[in-house]
Write a protein that holds these residues in place. Structure first.
Motif, short mmCIF file in Angstrom:
data_model
loop_
_atom_site.label_atom_id
_atom_site.label_comp_id
_atom_site.label_asym_id
_atom_site.label_seq_id
_atom_site.Cartn_x
_atom_site.Cartn_y
_atom_site.Cartn_z
N HIS A 123 14.49 -7.78 -0.39
CA HIS A 123 13.94 -6.52 -0.89
C HIS A 123 14.96 -5.69 -1.66
CE1 HIS A 123 10.17 -7.43 0.98
NE2 HIS A 123 10.75 -7.60 2.13
N ASP A 126 11.46 -3.89 -5.45
CA ASP A 126 10.11 -4.02 -4.91
C ASP A 126 9.20 -4.64 -5.98
OD1 ASP A 126 9.24 -1.93 -6.58
OD2 ASP A 126 9.46 -0.42 -5.00
N ASP A 167 -4.53 0.72 3.47
CA ASP A 167 -4.46 2.19 3.48
C ASP A 167 -3.16 2.63 2.83
OD1 ASP A 167 -6.90 2.56 4.80
OD2 ASP A 167 -5.98 1.97 6.70
N PHE A 171 -4.67 6.06 -2.20
CA PHE A 171 -3.47 5.73 -2.95
C PHE A 171 -3.56 4.36 -3.59
CE2 PHE A 171 1.19 4.78 -3.39
CZ PHE A 171 1.47 5.84 -4.24
N ARG A 175 -1.71 3.25 -6.90
CA ARG A 175 -0.68 2.21 -6.90
C ARG A 175 -1.02 1.15 -7.95
NH1 ARG A 175 3.71 -0.23 -4.34
NH2 ARG A 175 3.35 -2.36 -3.65
N LYS A 178 0.09 2.48 -11.11
CA LYS A 178 1.54 2.36 -11.23
C LYS A 178 1.93 0.95 -11.67
CE LYS A 178 4.91 4.39 -8.54
NZ LYS A 178 5.55 4.95 -7.31
N LYS B 154 9.94 -3.18 4.35
CA LYS B 154 10.34 -3.91 3.15
C LYS B 154 11.15 -3.03 2.20
CE LYS B 154 6.12 -6.68 3.56
NZ LYS B 154 4.78 -6.90 3.00
N LEU B 156 10.40 -0.58 0.46
CA LEU B 156 9.71 -0.38 -0.82
C LEU B 156 9.97 1.03 -1.33
CD1 LEU B 156 6.25 -1.98 0.07
CD2 LEU B 156 8.25 -3.07 -0.95
N ASN B 158 8.19 2.22 -4.21
CA ASN B 158 7.10 2.65 -5.08
C ASN B 158 5.74 2.67 -4.40
OD1 ASN B 158 8.03 3.23 -7.91
ND2 ASN B 158 9.12 1.32 -7.50
N GLY B 159 5.73 2.87 -3.12
CA GLY B 159 4.44 2.97 -2.45
C GLY B 159 4.20 1.83 -1.50
N PRO B 160 3.11 1.93 -0.72
CA PRO B 160 2.85 1.00 0.37
C PRO B 160 2.47 -0.41 -0.09
CG PRO B 160 0.97 2.45 0.07
CD PRO B 160 2.04 2.95 -0.85
N CYS B 161 2.87 -1.40 0.66
CA CYS B 161 2.46 -2.77 0.38
C CYS B 161 1.01 -2.95 0.82
CB CYS B 161 3.36 -3.76 1.11
SG CYS B 161 3.05 -3.90 2.88
N GLY B 162 0.48 -4.12 0.61
CA GLY B 162 -0.93 -4.38 0.92
C GLY B 162 -1.20 -4.55 2.41
N GLY B 163 -0.18 -4.43 3.22
CA GLY B 163 -0.38 -4.65 4.66
C GLY B 163 -0.56 -3.39 5.47
N SER B 164 -0.46 -2.24 4.80
CA SER B 164 -0.55 -0.97 5.52
C SER B 164 -1.99 -0.74 5.96
CB SER B 164 -0.10 0.16 4.59
OG SER B 164 -0.35 1.40 5.19
N GLN B 165 -2.19 -0.61 7.27
CA GLN B 165 -3.55 -0.40 7.74
C GLN B 165 -3.61 0.60 8.88
OE1 GLN B 165 -5.63 -4.16 8.20
NE2 GLN B 165 -6.98 -3.50 6.59
N GLU B 170 2.39 -3.47 8.65
CA GLU B 170 1.80 -4.79 8.85
C GLU B 170 2.52 -5.61 9.91
OE1 GLU B 170 2.02 -6.95 5.11
OE2 GLU B 170 3.91 -7.86 5.68
N TRP B 179 5.10 4.51 4.37
CA TRP B 179 4.44 4.98 3.16
C TRP B 179 3.16 5.75 3.42
CZ3 TRP B 179 6.11 6.25 -1.33
CH2 TRP B 179 7.35 5.75 -1.75
#
Ligand code: SF4
Ligand code: SF4
Lengths: 302, 224
Positions: A123, A126, A167, A171, A175, A178, B154, B156, B158-165, B170, B179
């Motif tokens: 990482h 990103d 979630d 956003f 995103r 972006k 991770k 990051l 620039n914002g949350p990855c796709g695993g944020s729930q 994740e 995020w």
């Protein structure tokens, strides 16, 4: 240097169909070549995953080359989990030199999901920064450090992922924006099961005009059993499966057949949504079902 | 503060091997606050080690000292009178910095009694949480005071990855998604626009990977 065929098809307004192959956990490419050959007449391009779920597999670059040699256009997935900006750029140059024209830039599943949970993740950049790096290599001919790239630049058709089911929901569209601002040309979404939420997402996408700035390809996945559906619902981060789909799978006499039927219905539905430029069929470990789905969805010989 | 926790007793017992006399050194700084390496913990470790050795029929002699701070040569120097010839091993119960300061100063076999975990603080009694990854160039002003470098699994930017729930990361439902926290806070503060800026790759040369980092303050340095 020839360009991305997938880009050409999309720019001609063709409804795109992409498939996906998960490379094996060994060094024999036979299965990749077999699947690519089977899918050749049914999909426009095939994604090759990059050590998905953080399990060590044959590399996505090598797998992409096998697919290319089998006569299908590869979409090389590239995660920022295992490589820093030096290795990423080096692999981009290498991949382009081997004839790969599409790259999908991803964060990557966390290493704790995989078979080497004790690994150190990288990482360094990103996924959005990777998109920018690929774009700058292509359009500005500069490396991430700002140094000029002298000679042939890699001219990738740049992809990114979007997950309308993660979630914070509001956003998700921002995103996506972006990612498009960073340079994404096409987007492949997470598997869509919850059509209502996806419609909501697409309405927000259209409101911001994003479907005109990038091609949005919606993900679908045929379910094999009610158990698989429940597993997706409960255990896979970033995927939601509505109850009625689970019920349908539970009630079905032939769950596999039902899974295919649901998938075909979803594809037909997605085709009608304004701003959806194609479908990405994820049937990892069930790749040979893709031709059936494509035919039943009426997308064969478009 | 630097948060640390004790190494398992059997591990420490192995680290001192067959020593006859050990000097156990505590620290009154961070590790006292996080209850892992202060005077009290030094006493506990000493008696546990003695008991263990007694049971094994190989008695151990312990000397217990707790310094004001082990990360400060001035205090490390005050240990001198306890570092006698008959000390076989020094167990430092400070963070990794203290262990190294003792090893640099004394010509003895120095071993760590703690595992140094992270820079963090107490969130409730008995619970400590990480807050800073010591990245060398703080960007908290871009993220509403919540650190994505260390709190996002991770890192990051620039914002949350796709695993944020549902507000969780994740990797584990115990870990809040950094995020989601950043998004909520920026929204509450009316600063969501800041999150639309694309953050460039971070300059990790300010962080680890370049050998030891150094801060030099000419204004506080003593002139020779
Ligand atoms: S941005 Fe860097 S310095 Fe600031 S809290 Fe995070 S890790 Fe620490
Ligand atoms: S779920 Fe949130 S905290 Fe976890 S890796 Fe993704 S963005 Fe970071």
């Amino acid at each position: 240097m020839n360009n991305s065929k997938m880009q050409q098809l999309l720019s001609q307004g063709k409804f795109l169909v992409t498939g996906e192959i998960g490379p094996p956990k060994h060094a024999n490419p036979e299965r990749i070549i077999k699947h690519a050959t089977e899918l050749k007449d049914y999909v426009d391009a095939i994604n090759l995953t990059d050590n998905q779920t953080a399990v060590v597999r044959l590399s996505s670059i090598a797998a992409s080359v096998h697919v290319l040699q089998a006569g299908v256009e590869p979409i090389m997935q590239m995660t920022v989990r295992d490589r820093n900006r030096i290795a990423l750029q080096s692999d981009l140059l290498g991949a382009y030199s081997l004839g790969i024209r599409n790259v999908l830039c991803l964060s990557g599943d966390h290493q704790s999901f995989g078979n080497h949970p004790m690994a150190k993740n990288v990482h360094d950049v990103d996924s959005i920064q990777l998109i920018q790096i690929v774009k700058n290599l292509r359009d500005k001919k500069i490396f991430s450090c700002g140094e000029e790239l002298k000679g042939q630049e890699p001219r990738f058709f740049i992809g990114a992922a979007a997950n309308p089911f993660a979630d914070p929901f509001e956003f998700r569209v921002l995103r996506l924006e972006k990612k498009i601002n960073a340079g994404a040309d096409f987007i492949q979404t997470q598997v869509v099961f919850d059509m209502e939420r996806f419609e909501q997402f697409m309405a927000m996408v259209r409101k911001r005009g994003l479907h005109k700035e990038a091609y949005i390809i919606a993900g679908v996945m045929p379910l094999k059993s009610a158990r698989a559906a429940k597993f997706m619902q409960q255990s896979v981060a970033g995927i939601t499966v509505p109850e009625d789909i689970i019920k349908r799978m539970e009630r079905a006499d032939d769950p596999k057949q039902e899974g295919i039927a649901i998938c075909v219905e979803q594809i037909k539905h997605l085709q009608k949504i304004e701003g959806v430029a194609g479908v990405h069929i994820m049937a990892v470990m069930w790749e040979d079902i893709i031709p059936t789905i494509v035919k039943e969805a009426g997308l064969h010989n478009r | 503060m630097i948060v640390a926790e004790s190494k398992p007793l059997t591990e420490v017992a192995n680290l001192i091997d067959n020593a006859k006399k050990v000097l156990i050194v505590g620290c009154s700084g961070c590790v006292t606050v996080c209850m892992s390496g202060g005077q009290k913990e030094v006493g506990i470790l000493a008696s546990k080690l003695r008991l263990l050795r007694k049971k094994e029929g190989n008695p151990l002699e312990t000397v217990e000292v707790t310094l004001t701070r082990q990360c400060d040569p001035e205090y490390v120097e005050t240990l001198k009178k306890y570092v006698t010839d008959d000390i076989d091993v020094i167990i430092s119960m400070a963070c990794g910095v203290g262990v190294q300061f003792l090893a640099e100063r004394y010509n003895k076999w120095v071993v760590p009694g703690l595992n140094t975990k992270f820079a963090g603080g107490t969130t409730e009694h008995g619970v400590w949480e990480e807050r800073c990854g010591l990245c060398g160039e703080c960007i908290l002003y871009k993220t509403g005071g919540i650190c994505p470098i260390i709190r996002c699994s991770k890192s990051l930017l620039n914002g949350p990855c796709g695993g944020s729930q549902e507000g969780k990361c994740e990797i584990n439902s115990e870990i809040p998604c950094a995020w989601q926290l950043i998004y909520d806070r920026m929204q509450a503060l009316g600063r969501l626009d800041l999150l639309m800026e694309i953050q460039p790759p971070k300059d990790w040369s300010k962080s680890r990977d370049g050998g030891l980092r150094k801060v030099v303050r000419e204004d506080v340095k003593l002139d020779e």
